[in-house]
Design a protein around this motif. Sequence first.
Motif, PDB file in Angstrom:
ATOM      1  N   SER A 119       0.805  -1.209   0.000  1.00 57.27           N
ATOM      2  CA  SER A 119       0.000   0.000   0.000  1.00 57.27           C
ATOM      3  C   SER A 119       0.841   1.263   0.000  1.00 57.27           C
ATOM      4  CB  SER A 119      -0.913  -0.008   1.227  1.00 57.27           C
ATOM      5  OG  SER A 119      -0.159  -0.278   2.392  1.00 57.27           O
ATOM      6  N   THR A 120       0.147   2.381  -0.188  1.00 60.43           N
ATOM      7  CA  THR A 120       0.729   3.703   0.012  1.00 60.43           C
ATOM      8  C   THR A 120       0.016   4.336   1.202  1.00 60.43           C
ATOM      9  OG1 THR A 120      -0.818   4.751  -1.518  1.00 60.43           O
ATOM     10  CG2 THR A 120       1.289   3.994  -2.438  1.00 60.43           C
ATOM     11  N   VAL A 121       0.589   5.421   1.697  1.00 58.25           N
ATOM     12  CA  VAL A 121      -0.011   6.086   2.860  1.00 58.25           C
ATOM     13  C   VAL A 121      -0.110   7.585   2.627  1.00 58.25           C
ATOM     14  CG1 VAL A 121       2.121   6.487   4.174  1.00 58.25           C
ATOM     15  CG2 VAL A 121      -0.036   6.186   5.389  1.00 58.25           C
ATOM     16  N   THR A 122      -1.174   8.169   3.134  1.00 57.44           N
ATOM     17  CA  THR A 122      -1.357   9.615   3.151  1.00 57.44           C
ATOM     18  C   THR A 122      -1.463  10.033   4.604  1.00 57.44           C
ATOM     19  OG1 THR A 122      -2.565   9.517   1.060  1.00 57.44           O
ATOM     20  CG2 THR A 122      -2.842  11.511   2.393  1.00 57.44           C
ATOM     21  N   PRO A 123      -0.563  10.916   5.072  1.00 60.67           N
ATOM     22  CA  PRO A 123      -0.646  11.339   6.469  1.00 60.67           C
ATOM     23  C   PRO A 123      -1.907  12.146   6.701  1.00 60.67           C
ATOM     24  CG  PRO A 123       1.003  12.637   5.308  1.00 60.67           C
ATOM     25  CD  PRO A 123       0.517  11.587   4.350  1.00 60.67           C
ATOM     26  N   GLY A 124      -2.446  12.043   7.911  1.00 55.53           N
ATOM     27  CA  GLY A 124      -3.644  12.781   8.276  1.00 55.53           C
ATOM     28  C   GLY A 124      -3.308  14.025   9.077  1.00 55.53           C
ATOM     29  N   GLU A 125      -4.327  14.777   9.360  1.00 49.57           N
ATOM     30  CA  GLU A 125      -4.156  15.994  10.147  1.00 49.57           C
ATOM     31  C   GLU A 125      -3.886  15.650  11.604  1.00 49.57           C
ATOM     32  OE1 GLU A 125      -7.787  18.139   9.564  1.00 49.57           O
ATOM     33  OE2 GLU A 125      -7.189  18.808   7.565  1.00 49.57           O
ATOM     34  N   GLN A 126      -3.158  16.528  12.263  1.00 45.30           N
ATOM     35  CA  GLN A 126      -2.939  16.412  13.698  1.00 45.30           C
ATOM     36  C   GLN A 126      -3.385  17.714  14.338  1.00 45.30           C
ATOM     37  OE1 GLN A 126       1.198  15.514  14.263  1.00 45.30           O
ATOM     38  NE2 GLN A 126       0.997  13.446  13.465  1.00 45.30           N
ATOM     39  N   GLY A 127      -3.934  17.618  15.520  1.00 43.88           N
ATOM     40  CA  GLY A 127      -4.367  18.830  16.192  1.00 43.88           C
ATOM     41  C   GLY A 127      -5.074  18.527  17.489  1.00 43.88           C
ATOM     42  N   GLY A 128      -5.689  19.552  18.041  1.00 43.66           N
ATOM     43  CA  GLY A 128      -6.418  19.410  19.284  1.00 43.66           C
ATOM     44  C   GLY A 128      -6.785  20.767  19.840  1.00 43.66           C
ATOM     45  N   GLY A 129      -7.695  20.748  20.774  1.00 40.51           N
ATOM     46  CA  GLY A 129      -8.147  21.974  21.424  1.00 40.51           C
ATOM     47  C   GLY A 129      -7.636  22.071  22.842  1.00 40.51           C
ATOM     48  N   ASN A 130      -8.140  23.017  23.551  1.00 39.89           N
ATOM     49  CA  ASN A 130      -7.695  23.345  24.905  1.00 39.89           C
ATOM     50  C   ASN A 130      -7.718  22.147  25.844  1.00 39.89           C
ATOM     51  OD1 ASN A 130      -6.813  25.334  26.796  1.00 39.89           O
ATOM     52  ND2 ASN A 130      -8.864  25.282  27.698  1.00 39.89           N
ATOM     53  N   ASN A 131      -8.750  21.341  25.800  1.00 41.26           N
ATOM     54  CA  ASN A 131      -8.870  20.202  26.711  1.00 41.26           C
ATOM     55  C   ASN A 131      -8.838  18.875  25.977  1.00 41.26           C
ATOM     56  OD1 ASN A 131      -9.137  21.683  29.168  1.00 41.26           O
ATOM     57  ND2 ASN A 131     -11.179  22.275  28.494  1.00 41.26           N
ATOM     58  N   ASP A 132      -8.127  18.819  24.853  1.00 42.98           N
ATOM     59  CA  ASP A 132      -8.032  17.608  24.032  1.00 42.98           C
ATOM     60  C   ASP A 132      -6.656  16.973  24.150  1.00 42.98           C
ATOM     61  OD1 ASP A 132     -10.567  18.107  22.998  1.00 42.98           O
ATOM     62  OD2 ASP A 132      -9.771  19.202  21.271  1.00 42.98           O
ATOM     63  N   LYS A 133      -6.581  15.729  23.743  1.00 43.31           N
ATOM     64  CA  LYS A 133      -5.303  15.085  23.467  1.00 43.31           C
ATOM     65  C   LYS A 133      -4.997  15.345  21.993  1.00 43.31           C
ATOM     66  CE  LYS A 133      -4.630  13.181  27.476  1.00 43.31           C
ATOM     67  NZ  LYS A 133      -3.507  13.603  28.302  1.00 43.31           N
ATOM     68  N   THR A 134      -3.728  15.349  21.615  1.00 42.70           N
ATOM     69  CA  THR A 134      -3.348  15.589  20.227  1.00 42.70           C
ATOM     70  C   THR A 134      -3.781  14.414  19.367  1.00 42.70           C
ATOM     71  OG1 THR A 134      -1.472  16.914  20.939  1.00 42.70           O
ATOM     72  CG2 THR A 134      -1.403  16.066  18.681  1.00 42.70           C
ATOM     73  N   SER A 135      -4.392  14.717  18.237  1.00 37.70           N
ATOM     74  CA  SER A 135      -4.882  13.662  17.343  1.00 37.70           C
ATOM     75  C   SER A 135      -3.781  13.181  16.401  1.00 37.70           C
ATOM     76  CB  SER A 135      -6.076  14.167  16.535  1.00 37.70           C
ATOM     77  OG  SER A 135      -5.683  15.234  15.693  1.00 37.70           O
ATOM     78  N   TRP A 136      -3.992  12.012  15.843  1.00 38.34           N
ATOM     79  CA  TRP A 136      -3.078  11.407  14.865  1.00 38.34           C
ATOM     80  C   TRP A 136      -3.917  10.577  13.911  1.00 38.34           C
ATOM     81  CZ3 TRP A 136      -2.037   6.541  13.118  1.00 38.34           C
ATOM     82  CH2 TRP A 136      -0.897   6.384  12.352  1.00 38.34           C
TER      83      TRP A 136
END
Length: 153
Positions: A119-136
């Motif tokens: 397969s191939t891969v496309t990286p996703g967005e990372q982020g989060g708000g004030n009371n969030d954990k960082t997404s992956w």
Amino acid sequence: MSRPIDARGWLFEVEDIDAPDETWLPIAGITTFTHNPGENEETVETTAFESEGQFEQDVMQRGATLTIEGQYRIDKTTKAQDPGQAYIDHEWTQRLGMESRNRVRWRHQTQTQWVLWDSTVTPGEQGGGNNDKTSWSCTVTRCGRAESMAVAG
């Protein structure tokens, strides 16, 4: 009597193709996934007069994607990113052309066979708000036919 399986029982791994021996890195922190077995499918319409007003088609190409989402994970002691996530973010997503393919595998913990994709891969967005954990996240796109691999041990 059949029963539904828990979504949290799915296991996902990426192959470290730079390792001297076959090495699979578990991907940690997953909170949701979506397997789309119809992604990149191409069809051609074959409706003709003899179809008597009924639509007809043939599938000309099959495809599939796997989107994995969760939390950006680090080792509490070393502060290093989870090895599976890090391999995807810093090794695999940097490759282009013929080098852009890698293998992934996944299965439910109740299954005795891995689903195996080149397969191939496309990286996703990372982020989060004030009371969030960082997404992956990332999206894996199957190249060629899916294969299977027996669960070792």
